[in-house]
Design an enzyme around this catalytic site. Structure first.
Site, PDB file in Angstrom:
ATOM      1  N   LEU A 150       0.837  -1.199   0.000  1.00  0.00           N
ATOM      2  CA  LEU A 150       0.000   0.000   0.000  1.00  0.00           C
ATOM      3  C   LEU A 150       0.872   1.249   0.000  1.00  0.00           C
ATOM      4  O   LEU A 150       0.516   2.266  -0.601  1.00  0.00           O
ATOM      5  CB  LEU A 150      -0.941   0.011   1.206  1.00  0.00           C
ATOM      6  CG  LEU A 150      -1.911   1.190   1.227  1.00  0.00           C
ATOM      7  CD1 LEU A 150      -2.889   1.115   0.061  1.00  0.00           C
ATOM      8  CD2 LEU A 150      -2.661   1.263   2.545  1.00  0.00           C
ATOM      9  N   TYR A 151       2.014   1.190   0.687  1.00  0.00           N
ATOM     10  CA  TYR A 151       2.942   2.319   0.659  1.00  0.00           C
ATOM     11  C   TYR A 151       3.283   2.689  -0.782  1.00  0.00           C
ATOM     12  O   TYR A 151       3.188   3.852  -1.186  1.00  0.00           O
ATOM     13  CB  TYR A 151       4.210   1.972   1.429  1.00  0.00           C
ATOM     14  CG  TYR A 151       5.336   2.947   1.221  1.00  0.00           C
ATOM     15  CD1 TYR A 151       5.248   4.259   1.669  1.00  0.00           C
ATOM     16  CD2 TYR A 151       6.507   2.552   0.556  1.00  0.00           C
ATOM     17  CE1 TYR A 151       6.288   5.161   1.474  1.00  0.00           C
ATOM     18  CE2 TYR A 151       7.551   3.450   0.356  1.00  0.00           C
ATOM     19  CZ  TYR A 151       7.439   4.746   0.815  1.00  0.00           C
ATOM     20  OH  TYR A 151       8.467   5.636   0.615  1.00  0.00           O
ATOM     21  N   ALA A 152       3.680   1.702  -1.584  1.00  0.00           N
ATOM     22  CA  ALA A 152       4.018   1.961  -2.985  1.00  0.00           C
ATOM     23  C   ALA A 152       2.809   2.492  -3.747  1.00  0.00           C
ATOM     24  O   ALA A 152       2.931   3.390  -4.588  1.00  0.00           O
ATOM     25  CB  ALA A 152       4.548   0.690  -3.633  1.00  0.00           C
ATOM     26  N   THR A 154       0.338   4.285  -2.590  1.00  0.00           N
ATOM     27  CA  THR A 154       0.090   5.696  -2.268  1.00  0.00           C
ATOM     28  C   THR A 154       1.090   6.600  -2.972  1.00  0.00           C
ATOM     29  O   THR A 154       0.753   7.713  -3.378  1.00  0.00           O
ATOM     30  CB  THR A 154       0.149   5.952  -0.751  1.00  0.00           C
ATOM     31  OG1 THR A 154       1.457   5.658  -0.241  1.00  0.00           O
ATOM     32  CG2 THR A 154      -0.890   5.147  -0.010  1.00  0.00           C
ATOM     33  N   LYS A 155       2.318   6.127  -3.139  1.00  0.00           N
ATOM     34  CA  LYS A 155       3.321   6.945  -3.822  1.00  0.00           C
ATOM     35  C   LYS A 155       3.041   7.030  -5.323  1.00  0.00           C
ATOM     36  O   LYS A 155       3.250   8.070  -5.943  1.00  0.00           O
ATOM     37  CB  LYS A 155       4.719   6.384  -3.572  1.00  0.00           C
ATOM     38  CG  LYS A 155       5.214   6.643  -2.154  1.00  0.00           C
ATOM     39  CD  LYS A 155       5.297   8.126  -1.868  1.00  0.00           C
ATOM     40  CE  LYS A 155       5.965   8.449  -0.558  1.00  0.00           C
ATOM     41  NZ  LYS A 155       6.133   9.902  -0.349  1.00  0.00           N
TER      42      LYS A 155
END
Length: 340
Positions: A150-152, A154-155
């Protein structure tokens, strides 16, 4: 120049703010000083920024009012946006935090940049956006449609949101895909920091995918040099860009994506050997399976970055690790424990 740096108490934001002050700019720093890792480290970074041309404001990106007041009072010409919830593994258990900080917060930054006519917005993306892509080296001409955290995700959403604002409102935006940044004052959740601490304390270090990993480790000074060279170079619409064969990292709008990496993937075991050599100690190693959300290799194509800035990251692993360990043992002591 008046430059706003969000995330100024974070690892990269701190180093960029320090360099900008040294170069004579007036800097406003914005950070919420959250407890994702030890707040004392963030406060000690801020102490290093004590300068008559530095203004610090504590606040959250999600607070529209606080961000708007800072923009209106400081009137930045350029915004360098690093504030975000970081960490691939943390995003597996705290997804809502990433949406609020990295998506809602970024929208608030974009809106203020749009309404105040900011000359250039530079923002942090990540090599994690390449996800399931196996084509090496990673290039900004490749699609990034398969993130595995999810981090990726969002980026990647930040890159898409920035393009929309560049297209609709003519806001010049530059996205920076960082590749495994390390160096003094680094984040405690990053590999070099954790490995150093564990080795000094005589504890085992955990290597995922049984140690079969490669990373394009990039030293912080090389990251900073690239950024300061990009600040006065807002992107212009690419006249060669075509919607029939769209290149993801460029556009007919004032929009550009760059990789910032060392262009030299290093096997994780070689990285550890260099650390052992500097410490004069041998690591106890625990081999574990691949973690969800992790990729096995990263490798940056920095051709576009070099064309525009004339600079390529160049700090060797041994040199960079040596500088980090010197800082770490000075800050925490040679036993690895925090300073009293």
């Amino acid at each position: 120049m008046h430059i706003l740096v969000t995330g100024c108490a974070g690892f990269i934001g701190f180093h960029v703010s320090k360099r900008l002050l040294e170069d004579g700019h007036v800097v406003a720093g914005f950070d919420n000083l959250n407890d994702y890792y030890e707040v004392s480290l963030k406060r000690d970074r801020l102490k290093q920024l004590d300068h008559p041309n530095f203004l610090f404001v504590q606040g959250s990106l999600e607070d529209q009012g606080a961000l708007k007041r800072l923009f209106e009072q400081f009137r930045p010409q350029t915004v360098v946006h690093f504030a975000a919830q970081a960490g691939v593994r943390h995003s597996l258990d705290h997804p809502h935090t990433y949406i609020q900080s990295n998506v809602v917060g970024f929208l608030n930054v974009l809106e203020n940049c749009r309404h105040l006519g900011i000359r250039h917005l530079i923002y942090a993306s990540t090599s994690s956006v390449y996800g399931l892509n196996k084509t090496m080296p990673f290039s900004t001409e490749q699609p990034v449609d398969h993130p595995i955290s999810l981090y990726a995700a969002t980026k990647k959403s930040n890159e898409l949101m920035a393009h929309a604002y560049s297209h609709l409102f003519g806001l010049p935006t530059t996205g920076l895909r960082f590749f495994t940044v390390y160096g003094p004052w680094g984040r405690p959740d990053m590999a070099l920091f954790r490995f150093t601490q564990a080795i000094l304390e005589g504890k085992p270090i955990q290597l995922f995918n049984y140690g079969r990993m490669k990373r394009d480790f990039t030293y912080i000074d090389d990251i900073v040099e690239s950024i300061v060279r990009l600040i006065p170079l807002p992107p212009k619409p690419d006249s060669n860009w075509s919607g029939e064969l769209p290149i993801p990292g460029a556009s007919s709008a004032p929009y550009k994506i760059y990789n910032i990496g060392n262009h030299n993937p290093v096997p994780l075991m070689d990285f550890i050997m260099a650390l052992e050599e500097k410490l004069g100690l041998t690591a106890s190693i625990e081999l574990l399976p691949l973690q969800p959300g992790d990729v096995t290799e990263t490798y940056a194509d920095v051709t576009d970055l070099f064309k525009v800035t004339g600079f390529k990251p160049r700090t060797s692993i041994r040199e960079g690790i040596g500088r980090f360990v010197d800082w770490y043992t000075d800050y925490y002591g040679k036993d690895g424990g925090p300073k009293k």
